[in-house]
Design an enzyme around this catalytic site. Structure first.
Site, PDB file in Angstrom:
ATOM      1  N   GLU A  61       4.693  17.649  -6.189  1.00 53.83           N
ATOM      2  CA  GLU A  61       4.869  16.488  -7.061  1.00 53.83           C
ATOM      3  C   GLU A  61       5.020  16.912  -8.520  1.00 53.83           C
ATOM      4  OE1 GLU A  61       2.338  13.915  -3.837  1.00 53.83           O
ATOM      5  OE2 GLU A  61       1.391  14.450  -5.749  1.00 53.83           O
ATOM      6  N   SER A 119      -0.129  15.488   5.201  1.00 54.09           N
ATOM      7  CA  SER A 119      -0.582  14.504   6.183  1.00 54.09           C
ATOM      8  C   SER A 119      -1.670  15.050   7.106  1.00 54.09           C
ATOM      9  CB  SER A 119       0.598  13.964   7.007  1.00 54.09           C
ATOM     10  OG  SER A 119       1.497  13.240   6.181  1.00 54.09           O
ATOM     11  N   HIS A 157       2.042  22.082  -7.347  1.00 49.77           N
ATOM     12  CA  HIS A 157       2.172  21.072  -6.302  1.00 49.77           C
ATOM     13  C   HIS A 157       3.584  20.491  -6.317  1.00 49.77           C
ATOM     14  CE1 HIS A 157       1.543  17.360  -4.019  1.00 49.77           C
ATOM     15  NE2 HIS A 157       0.464  17.953  -3.520  1.00 49.77           N
ATOM     16  N   LYS A 162      -5.207  13.389  -6.544  1.00 51.67           N
ATOM     17  CA  LYS A 162      -4.001  12.974  -7.268  1.00 51.67           C
ATOM     18  C   LYS A 162      -4.373  11.947  -8.351  1.00 51.67           C
ATOM     19  CE  LYS A 162      -1.249  14.221  -3.273  1.00 51.67           C
ATOM     20  NZ  LYS A 162      -0.071  13.945  -2.426  1.00 51.67           N
ATOM     21  N   GLU A 196       2.599  23.356   1.798  1.00 47.52           N
ATOM     22  CA  GLU A 196       2.742  21.917   1.975  1.00 47.52           C
ATOM     23  C   GLU A 196       4.215  21.558   2.131  1.00 47.52           C
ATOM     24  OE1 GLU A 196      -0.684  19.306   0.204  1.00 47.52           O
ATOM     25  OE2 GLU A 196       0.592  20.032  -1.402  1.00 47.52           O
ATOM     26  N   GLY A 224       2.278  12.717   2.685  1.00 44.77           N
ATOM     27  CA  GLY A 224       2.172  11.272   2.621  1.00 44.77           C
ATOM     28  C   GLY A 224       3.054  10.513   3.581  1.00 44.77           C
TER      29      GLY A 224
END
Length: 251
Positions: free
Chosen positions: A100, A213, A98, A14, A168, A174
């Site tokens: 994000e 995670s 992703h 990242k 994911e 996270g």
């Protein structure tokens, strides 16, 4: 895990890493030989480190990838990076879609598909990310959301050599939370069915990674689940000891 599919442990750094991070990457290179029999290792640092890391990794049991790309090969796109540029710098795989990127930059399935096609055009493997939010999970929409993302994000004609799917769950990234092994098996089985229906024989050989995670303490349990062919690792991939320990969790 499908025995015929060699696991892939991919580290997504990242927006982390400076020149000083070379020491940690060197530690990964030095320890990689000890886990190379279990899995392929991929590290995706920020773009500023790709060329330097790729040079250091030459001939070693770690390959280097990138975290995103622009759909076009070149042009007036200030601040963007083409897949061809990333491959030229030494990247052999590119993460696209992703959560994000989807959330922070408003990237939809159509754009993710274009980026995956760009990775293939440049000769890189596309690692296409999919996953549901906590709200979607609570509403029982997980499989519907994943089906839509798979249908909209995966390029036609993909092969096991140029496409990897990473599941994911957004709510697990996270947070320290992970689905149960039973949940992961159900979802990865669903993804496998979709891939096989869409890409026939190649769909049966495509890697499906779990992300969210992943850490040394849960890696072995997750990697033992059917149709889990490796992991997309976030924070734990920043430390050589943790990253290599996760790879040692592969059967």
């Amino acid at each position: 895990m499908t025995d015929a599919i060699r696991p892939l442990i991919a580290g997504n750094w990242k927006m982390n890493g400076l020149k000083a991070s070379t020491a940690e990457f060197d530690a990964m290179l030095n320890g990689a030989a000890g886990v190379a029999g279990r899995a392929d290792l991929l590290v995706c640092p920020p773009v500023t480190l790709i060329a330097a890391f790729a040079d250091r990794a030459r001939g070693k049991a770690v390959v280097v990838g990138a975290q995103d790309c622009h759909p076009k090969a070149s042009g007036a796109h200030t601040g963007d990076i083409a897949a061809e540029m990333l491959v030229d710098a030494g990247a052999s795989a590119i993460i696209v879609g992703h959560s994000e990127r989807r959330a922070d930059h408003g990237e939809g399935d159509a754009l993710v598909k274009q980026k995956a096609e760009a990775a293939r055009r440049a000769g890189a493997t596309a690692i296409v990310c999919i996953g549901e939010t906590q709200t979607q999970r609570d509403a029982g929409q997980t499989l519907d959301i994943l089906r839509g993302q798979l249908d909209g994000s995966l390029p036609d004609g993909s092969t096991a050599a140029n496409l990897v799917v990473a599941y994911e769950p957004v709510w697990a990234i996270g947070t320290g939370l992970t689905p149960t092994a039973k949940d992961v098996e159900q979802i990865h089985g669903f993804i496998r069915e979709f891939l096989t229906a869409s890409f026939e024989a190649d769909g049966a050989r495509m890697r499906i990674l779990y992300g969210g995670s992943v850490k040394p303490s849960n890696a072995a349990e997750l990697m033992a689940v059917k149709n889990v062919n490796g992991a997309l690792v976030g924070g734990a991939s920043l430390k050589a000891a943790d990253f290599l320990a996760i790879a040692r969790g592969c059967p």
